[in-house]
Design an enzyme around this catalytic site. Structure first.
Site, PDB file in Angstrom:
ATOM      1  N   LEU A 265     -32.826 -32.406  38.455  1.00  0.00           N
ATOM      2  CA  LEU A 265     -33.633 -31.205  38.635  1.00  0.00           C
ATOM      3  C   LEU A 265     -33.106 -30.361  39.781  1.00  0.00           C
ATOM      4  O   LEU A 265     -32.711 -30.875  40.822  1.00  0.00           O
ATOM      5  CB  LEU A 265     -35.087 -31.592  38.899  1.00  0.00           C
ATOM      6  CG  LEU A 265     -35.807 -32.225  37.709  1.00  0.00           C
ATOM      7  CD1 LEU A 265     -37.172 -32.745  38.124  1.00  0.00           C
ATOM      8  CD2 LEU A 265     -35.942 -31.224  36.569  1.00  0.00           C
ATOM      9  N   GLY A 266     -33.098 -29.053  39.591  1.00  0.00           N
ATOM     10  CA  GLY A 266     -32.705 -28.129  40.640  1.00  0.00           C
ATOM     11  C   GLY A 266     -33.833 -27.145  40.890  1.00  0.00           C
ATOM     12  O   GLY A 266     -34.664 -27.303  41.782  1.00  0.00           O
ATOM     13  N   ARG A 267     -33.895 -26.145  40.015  1.00  0.00           N
ATOM     14  CA  ARG A 267     -34.857 -25.057  40.159  1.00  0.00           C
ATOM     15  C   ARG A 267     -36.289 -25.520  40.404  1.00  0.00           C
ATOM     16  O   ARG A 267     -36.959 -25.016  41.314  1.00  0.00           O
ATOM     17  CB  ARG A 267     -34.834 -24.214  38.878  1.00  0.00           C
ATOM     18  CG  ARG A 267     -35.656 -22.944  38.955  1.00  0.00           C
ATOM     19  CD  ARG A 267     -35.790 -22.311  37.562  1.00  0.00           C
ATOM     20  NE  ARG A 267     -34.501 -22.179  36.928  1.00  0.00           N
ATOM     21  CZ  ARG A 267     -33.686 -21.130  37.065  1.00  0.00           C
ATOM     22  NH1 ARG A 267     -34.059 -20.104  37.780  1.00  0.00           N
ATOM     23  NH2 ARG A 267     -32.520 -21.103  36.455  1.00  0.00           N
ATOM     24  N   ARG A 303     -30.051 -12.771  40.796  1.00  0.00           N
ATOM     25  CA  ARG A 303     -30.679 -13.160  39.526  1.00  0.00           C
ATOM     26  C   ARG A 303     -31.156 -11.979  38.677  1.00  0.00           C
ATOM     27  O   ARG A 303     -30.906 -11.957  37.477  1.00  0.00           O
ATOM     28  CB  ARG A 303     -31.826 -14.160  39.755  1.00  0.00           C
ATOM     29  CG  ARG A 303     -31.368 -15.466  40.420  1.00  0.00           C
ATOM     30  CD  ARG A 303     -32.433 -16.538  40.406  1.00  0.00           C
ATOM     31  NE  ARG A 303     -32.739 -16.959  39.064  1.00  0.00           N
ATOM     32  CZ  ARG A 303     -33.770 -16.576  38.365  1.00  0.00           C
ATOM     33  NH1 ARG A 303     -34.682 -15.799  38.897  1.00  0.00           N
ATOM     34  NH2 ARG A 303     -33.940 -16.983  37.129  1.00  0.00           N
ATOM     35  N   TYR A 307     -29.230 -12.084  35.238  1.00  0.00           N
ATOM     36  CA  TYR A 307     -29.973 -12.642  34.104  1.00  0.00           C
ATOM     37  C   TYR A 307     -31.178 -11.792  33.717  1.00  0.00           C
ATOM     38  O   TYR A 307     -32.055 -12.271  33.013  1.00  0.00           O
ATOM     39  CB  TYR A 307     -30.530 -14.035  34.434  1.00  0.00           C
ATOM     40  CG  TYR A 307     -29.637 -15.014  35.126  1.00  0.00           C
ATOM     41  CD1 TYR A 307     -28.480 -15.487  34.505  1.00  0.00           C
ATOM     42  CD2 TYR A 307     -29.966 -15.510  36.381  1.00  0.00           C
ATOM     43  CE1 TYR A 307     -27.678 -16.429  35.141  1.00  0.00           C
ATOM     44  CE2 TYR A 307     -29.186 -16.454  37.017  1.00  0.00           C
ATOM     45  CZ  TYR A 307     -28.037 -16.914  36.397  1.00  0.00           C
ATOM     46  OH  TYR A 307     -27.270 -17.858  37.025  1.00  0.00           O
ATOM     47  N   CYS A 332     -23.662  -0.584  45.520  1.00  0.00           N
ATOM     48  CA  CYS A 332     -23.189   0.458  44.606  1.00  0.00           C
ATOM     49  C   CYS A 332     -23.034  -0.064  43.188  1.00  0.00           C
ATOM     50  O   CYS A 332     -21.925  -0.193  42.670  1.00  0.00           O
ATOM     51  CB  CYS A 332     -21.883   1.040  45.132  1.00  0.00           C
ATOM     52  SG  CYS A 332     -22.127   1.795  46.736  1.00  0.00           S
ATOM     53  N   GLU A 333     -24.152  -0.413  42.579  1.00  0.00           N
ATOM     54  CA  GLU A 333     -24.219  -0.869  41.188  1.00  0.00           C
ATOM     55  C   GLU A 333     -25.601  -0.501  40.672  1.00  0.00           C
ATOM     56  O   GLU A 333     -26.588  -0.752  41.360  1.00  0.00           O
ATOM     57  CB  GLU A 333     -24.100  -2.405  41.097  1.00  0.00           C
ATOM     58  CG  GLU A 333     -22.815  -3.008  41.603  1.00  0.00           C
ATOM     59  CD  GLU A 333     -21.613  -2.756  40.707  1.00  0.00           C
ATOM     60  OE1 GLU A 333     -21.810  -2.444  39.500  1.00  0.00           O
ATOM     61  OE2 GLU A 333     -20.488  -2.858  41.214  1.00  0.00           O
ATOM     62  N   TYR A 361     -31.062 -20.772  43.232  1.00  0.00           N
ATOM     63  CA  TYR A 361     -30.070 -19.802  42.738  1.00  0.00           C
ATOM     64  C   TYR A 361     -30.240 -18.443  43.418  1.00  0.00           C
ATOM     65  O   TYR A 361     -30.045 -17.398  42.805  1.00  0.00           O
ATOM     66  CB  TYR A 361     -30.129 -19.688  41.207  1.00  0.00           C
ATOM     67  CG  TYR A 361     -30.035 -21.038  40.546  1.00  0.00           C
ATOM     68  CD1 TYR A 361     -28.827 -21.731  40.546  1.00  0.00           C
ATOM     69  CD2 TYR A 361     -31.148 -21.656  39.988  1.00  0.00           C
ATOM     70  CE1 TYR A 361     -28.732 -22.994  39.990  1.00  0.00           C
ATOM     71  CE2 TYR A 361     -31.067 -22.930  39.435  1.00  0.00           C
ATOM     72  CZ  TYR A 361     -29.850 -23.588  39.433  1.00  0.00           C
ATOM     73  OH  TYR A 361     -29.769 -24.842  38.895  1.00  0.00           O
TER      74      TYR A 361
HETATM   75  C1  PLP Z   1     -27.461 -26.558  36.919  1.00  0.00           C
HETATM   76  C2  PLP Z   1     -27.493 -27.950  36.445  1.00  0.00           C
HETATM   77  C3  PLP Z   1     -28.652 -28.716  36.594  1.00  0.00           C
HETATM   78  C4  PLP Z   1     -29.927 -28.189  37.207  1.00  0.00           C
HETATM   79  O1  PLP Z   1     -30.557 -27.247  36.407  1.00  0.00           O
HETATM   80  P1  PLP Z   1     -32.008 -26.693  36.814  1.00  0.00           P
HETATM   81  O2  PLP Z   1     -32.340 -25.764  35.720  1.00  0.00           O
HETATM   82  O3  PLP Z   1     -31.870 -26.009  38.125  1.00  0.00           O
HETATM   83  O4  PLP Z   1     -32.938 -27.855  36.869  1.00  0.00           O
HETATM   84  C5  PLP Z   1     -28.609 -30.027  36.159  1.00  0.00           C
HETATM   85  N1  PLP Z   1     -27.498 -30.553  35.594  1.00  0.00           N
HETATM   86  C6  PLP Z   1     -26.374 -29.853  35.440  1.00  0.00           C
HETATM   87  C7  PLP Z   1     -25.199 -30.490  34.834  1.00  0.00           C
HETATM   88  C8  PLP Z   1     -26.326 -28.533  35.845  1.00  0.00           C
HETATM   89  O5  PLP Z   1     -25.208 -27.836  35.656  1.00  0.00           O
END
Ligand code: PLP
EC number: 4.1.1.20
Length: 380
Positions: A265-267, A303, A307, A332-333, A361
């Site tokens: 998990l990241g986000r 972001r 996106y 400048c975009e 991110y």
């Molecule tokens: C970016 C990434 C994650 C994390 O994704 P989240 O949407 O931020 O949870 C996990 N595994 C891999 C391989 C990634 O590239």
């Protein structure tokens, strides 16, 4: 919560990121308690935010590190993650990056092509060592998210497609310095529909059967990350529903005795704890709108430009009557725009604006375009 710290915020040079460490701790405690119910292992995806104070909290919560570059592997290890809790994914690992990770004897390389497997085997042989790997499989599951953050469809560059697996297994039999210990999936990011993960479980179960039919038992299944957060109503959903998320995998994933499940998990862990604070430089009248021009731009938070993503914008210092603004940066975009037709209290030069849910991110994607200064961070 930000308004309580207004005085402190007003003392800082803008733009800057502010991180709420209390909220981060609560989020991590919740995630780790829910994961512990099923003995699940969580690796934090460093690419979401690699600031040292954030990494310290991840370590404290007992999470490992999920890395997608050699420098991320290095950063994780330098910040105290044990190599046996580090995994390394990515479609384009360079020889230098692989060699470094081999020297550190990390837990697992998540490999994305047969060509990569051959190179990894060569480099491991040259070092007289063995690389543990998981095959990153592209399960062809649609994440129903923005196409730039969809990674698990056959048209994407990530992972090994199902029809290649047989030949990859034949290849693996010839690669003596590689040990297959797991399979890996990561289908995308900002996934808010839990049914997507249910579909993933179904596919993972099918792949498990496929491996078992070939007498291969895998030590672990890595289902990646991707759990989304609420960008529209951050205060109503500061902590994602980890109970539902992990519970779903527990319900639908079919495991073999002794098999571990890994998450990346990241986000979901860091997005809500971070806010980008910026000062209003100018107000400019447009034809059908007013532009509020900030001193932060896409160089601090890309972001929206990259996106088309939504971030909630708040004026922390005005409580006048609401008006409509296009909130833009100085770069400048034309894509350097944080939000169109945003309702804000009457906004003036010098007001402090908060761009919410920016902990993931955000800062980590900051760039020096237009020769901008590096953005600062503070921790509350
Ligand atoms: C970016 C990434 C994650 C994390 O994704 P989240 O949407 O931020 O949870 C996990 N595994 C891999 C391989 C990634 O590239």
């Amino acid at each position: 919560m930000l308004k309580q710290h207004l005085q402190e915020l007003q003392l800082q040079t803008t733009p800057f990121y502010v991180y709420n460490i209390d909220l981060l701790r609560q989020t991590l405690q919740n995630a780790s308690a829910e994961a512990a119910k099923y003995n699940y292992h969580v690796h934090y995806a460093l690419k979401a935010n690699a600031n040292a104070p954030i990494l310290a909290e991840m370590l404290q919560a007992g999470f490992g590190a999920d890395c997608v570059s050699g420098n991320e592997v290095k950063c994780a290890i330098e910040n105290g993650f044990k190599p046996e809790h580090v995994v390394f994914a990515g479609v384009g690992k360079s020889d230098e990056e692989i060699n470094y990770a081999l020297e550190q004897d990390i837990f697992c390389f998540n490999c994305e092509s047969s060509h990569e497997l051959e190179v990894l085997n060569e480099l491991a042989t040259a070092k007289g060592t063995k690389a543990r790997i998981a095959l990153r499989i592209n399960p062809n599951v649609n994440a129903n998210t923005h196409k730039y953050i969809t990674t698990g469809l056959e048209e994407n560059k990530f992972g090994i497609n199902a029809w290649e697996l047989e030949s990859v297994l034949d290849l693996l039999k010839t690669l003596e310095n590689i040990e297959l210990i797991g399979i890996h999936f990561h289908i995308g990011s900002q996934i808010t529909d839990l049914n997507v993960f249910k579909n993933l479980c179904t596919r993972v179960n099918e792949f498990q059967e496929w491996f078992i039919a070939r007498n291969i038992t895998l030590q672990h299944i890595n289902v990646g990350g991707g759990l989304g957060v609420d960008y529209y109503n951050p205060d109503a959903n500061l902590i994602p529903d980890f109970a539902a998320y992990f519970g779903l995998f527990n319900q639908f994933l079919e495991l073999r005795p002794g098999q571990q499940v890994h998450f990346e998990l990241g986000r979901a862990l860091v997005a809500q704890c971070g806010t980008l604070i910026s000062k209003v430089l100018y107000i400019k009248k447009g034809i059908s709108t007013n532009f509020a021009i900030l001193d932060a731009g896409m160089t601090e938070l890309i972001r929206p430009a990259l996106y088309q993503s939504y971030h909630k914008i708040e004026n922390l210092t005005s409580d006048k009557q609401e008006e409509r603004y296009d909130v833009v940066g100085p770069i400048c975009e034309s894509s350097d725009c944080f939000g169109k037709a945003v309702m804000l209290p009457e906004t003036n030069r010098g007001d402090l604006v908060a761009i919410r849910t920016a902990g993931a991110y955000g800062e980590v994607m900051a760039s020096g375009y237009n020769l901008r200064d590096r953005v600062n961070a503070i921790y509350l």
